[in-house]
Design an enzyme around this catalytic site. Structure first.
Site, PDB file in Angstrom:
ATOM      1  N   HIS A  97     -64.820  15.755 -13.574  1.00  0.00           N
ATOM      2  CA  HIS A  97     -64.069  16.433 -12.515  1.00  0.00           C
ATOM      3  C   HIS A  97     -63.765  17.863 -12.971  1.00  0.00           C
ATOM      4  O   HIS A  97     -63.542  18.109 -14.152  1.00  0.00           O
ATOM      5  CB  HIS A  97     -62.769  15.667 -12.246  1.00  0.00           C
ATOM      6  CG  HIS A  97     -62.047  16.177 -11.039  1.00  0.00           C
ATOM      7  ND1 HIS A  97     -61.239  17.290 -11.096  1.00  0.00           N
ATOM      8  CD2 HIS A  97     -62.032  15.759  -9.756  1.00  0.00           C
ATOM      9  CE1 HIS A  97     -60.757  17.521  -9.879  1.00  0.00           C
ATOM     10  NE2 HIS A  97     -61.220  16.610  -9.052  1.00  0.00           N
ATOM     11  N   GLU A  99     -61.229  19.608 -12.897  1.00  0.00           N
ATOM     12  CA  GLU A  99     -59.979  19.773 -13.662  1.00  0.00           C
ATOM     13  C   GLU A  99     -60.184  19.393 -15.117  1.00  0.00           C
ATOM     14  O   GLU A  99     -59.588  19.977 -16.019  1.00  0.00           O
ATOM     15  CB  GLU A  99     -58.862  18.937 -13.013  1.00  0.00           C
ATOM     16  CG  GLU A  99     -58.366  19.595 -11.726  1.00  0.00           C
ATOM     17  CD  GLU A  99     -57.876  18.641 -10.659  1.00  0.00           C
ATOM     18  OE1 GLU A  99     -57.557  17.476 -10.979  1.00  0.00           O
ATOM     19  OE2 GLU A  99     -57.824  19.053  -9.481  1.00  0.00           O
ATOM     20  N   GLU A 169     -68.198  19.103  -5.469  1.00  0.00           N
ATOM     21  CA  GLU A 169     -66.855  19.611  -5.213  1.00  0.00           C
ATOM     22  C   GLU A 169     -66.781  21.087  -5.575  1.00  0.00           C
ATOM     23  O   GLU A 169     -66.595  21.429  -6.750  1.00  0.00           O
ATOM     24  CB  GLU A 169     -65.835  18.843  -6.059  1.00  0.00           C
ATOM     25  CG  GLU A 169     -65.818  17.356  -5.780  1.00  0.00           C
ATOM     26  CD  GLU A 169     -64.468  16.748  -6.143  1.00  0.00           C
ATOM     27  OE1 GLU A 169     -63.795  16.278  -5.223  1.00  0.00           O
ATOM     28  OE2 GLU A 169     -64.087  16.780  -7.318  1.00  0.00           O
ATOM     29  N   GLY A 175     -57.896  21.290  -3.629  1.00  0.00           N
ATOM     30  CA  GLY A 175     -56.457  21.461  -3.562  1.00  0.00           C
ATOM     31  C   GLY A 175     -56.018  22.791  -2.957  1.00  0.00           C
ATOM     32  O   GLY A 175     -54.851  23.165  -3.043  1.00  0.00           O
TER      33      GLY A 175
HETATM   34  P1  PGA Z   1     -58.383  17.732  -2.871  1.00  0.00           P
HETATM   35  O1  PGA Z   1     -59.000  17.272  -4.272  1.00  0.00           O
HETATM   36  O2  PGA Z   1     -58.859  16.750  -1.841  1.00  0.00           O
HETATM   37  O3  PGA Z   1     -56.900  17.696  -3.072  1.00  0.00           O
HETATM   38  O4  PGA Z   1     -58.893  19.105  -2.605  1.00  0.00           O
HETATM   39  C1  PGA Z   1     -60.324  16.836  -4.361  1.00  0.00           C
HETATM   40  C2  PGA Z   1     -60.629  16.406  -5.776  1.00  0.00           C
HETATM   41  O5  PGA Z   1     -60.067  16.984  -6.708  1.00  0.00           O
HETATM   42  O6  PGA Z   1     -61.429  15.489  -5.981  1.00  0.00           O
END
Ligand code: PGA
Length: 251
Positions: A97, A99, A169, A175
């Site tokens: 991911h 993050e 993504e 987010g």
């Molecule tokens: P989000 O996050 O829907 O809050 O944009 C998506 C993700 O991090 O998988």
């Protein structure tokens, strides 16, 4: 080939065990009878066994972990192995991911090792890829995605990738409330499908589910799911509320 869509919720570092159990139960009730869709939620690793027990083995709501350590066992303080994740009741694991790449130093190489660990533990890997805003602005989106796939999947053969799920993504859409527009999503998903064909085989490319993630909400899921190469969604924020997530499941 028909690909059953997967709607996956990434709960990130939200919800205590008690809250996770309550939300998962509510979601299981709301989503009961939803057809033609696979459902997965990924609470924190701590909550996995609690939620698994609350849902029961035959629930349509399946579980995933948010991370995995690439090693069977050992002196790796703070880490969790694939076998532990499976034993806790999960079938899936989210890998790479943005993050984790951004804050925890994950690289395409570590993503590859984690995919290997997931497959060894018979977990379905959900491999996340995506470009940052500056990469998109510099016209490097396709280059970045190609590299993430080539390096992350280096050394895997066709059969091994049979269960792989990709999640596109765009980092700038996570987010932020900014969703990639239908044209952008269509373009990238088409590119990814083509890339899989070129690198592997038509059959595998046709089989792999490519999810979209980044500010997916009840209000935009329908348009996203109408796109040819979108096979589901990886949902962050909107998956925390069972009512919203159920609306997404029933796109
Ligand atoms: P989000 O996050 O829907 O809050 O944009 C998506 C993700 O991090 O998988």
């Amino acid at each position: 080939m028909t690909r059953i869509p997967l709607i996956a919720g990434n709960w990130k570092m939200y919800k205590t065990g008690t809250q996770a159990v309550a939300a998962a139960k509510q979601l299981a009730d709301l989503s009961k009878g939803a057809q033609g869709v696979d459902i997965m939620i990924a609470p924190t690793a701590l909550s996995l066994p609690l939620v698994a027990a609350a849902l029961g083995k035959n629930s349509q709501v399946r579980l995933g972990a948010q991370n995995i350590y690439p090693g069977k066992e050992g002196a790796f303080t703070g880490e969790v192995s694939g076998e532990m994740i499976r034993d806790a009741g999960a079938d899936y694991v989210i890998i790479g991911h943005s993050e984790r790449r951004q804050y925890f130093g994950e690289t395409d190489e570590s993503v590859g090792l984690k995919i290997r660990a997931a497959l060894d533990a018979e977990l379905t890997p959900v491999m996340c890829i995506g470009e940052t805003e500056s990469q998109r602005e510099a016209d490097k989106t396709f280059f970045v995605l190609d590299k993430q796939i080539s390096d992350g999947l280096k050394g895997f053969d066709l059969e091994e990738l049979d269960s792989l799920i990709l999640a596109y993504e765009p980092v700038w859409a996570i987010g932020t409330g900014k969703t990639a527009g239908p044209e952008q999503v269509k373009e990238v998903h088409g590119f990814l499908r083509h890339l899989l064909k070129e690198k592997y085989a038509d059959e595998l490319a046709a089989k792999i589910r490519i999810l979209y993630g980044g500010s997916v909400k009840p209000g935009n899921i329908k348009d996203l799911m109408q796109l040819e190469d979108v096979d589901g969604a990886l949902v962050g924020g909107a998956s925390l509320n069972p009512e919203d997530f159920n609306k997404i499941i029933r796109f």
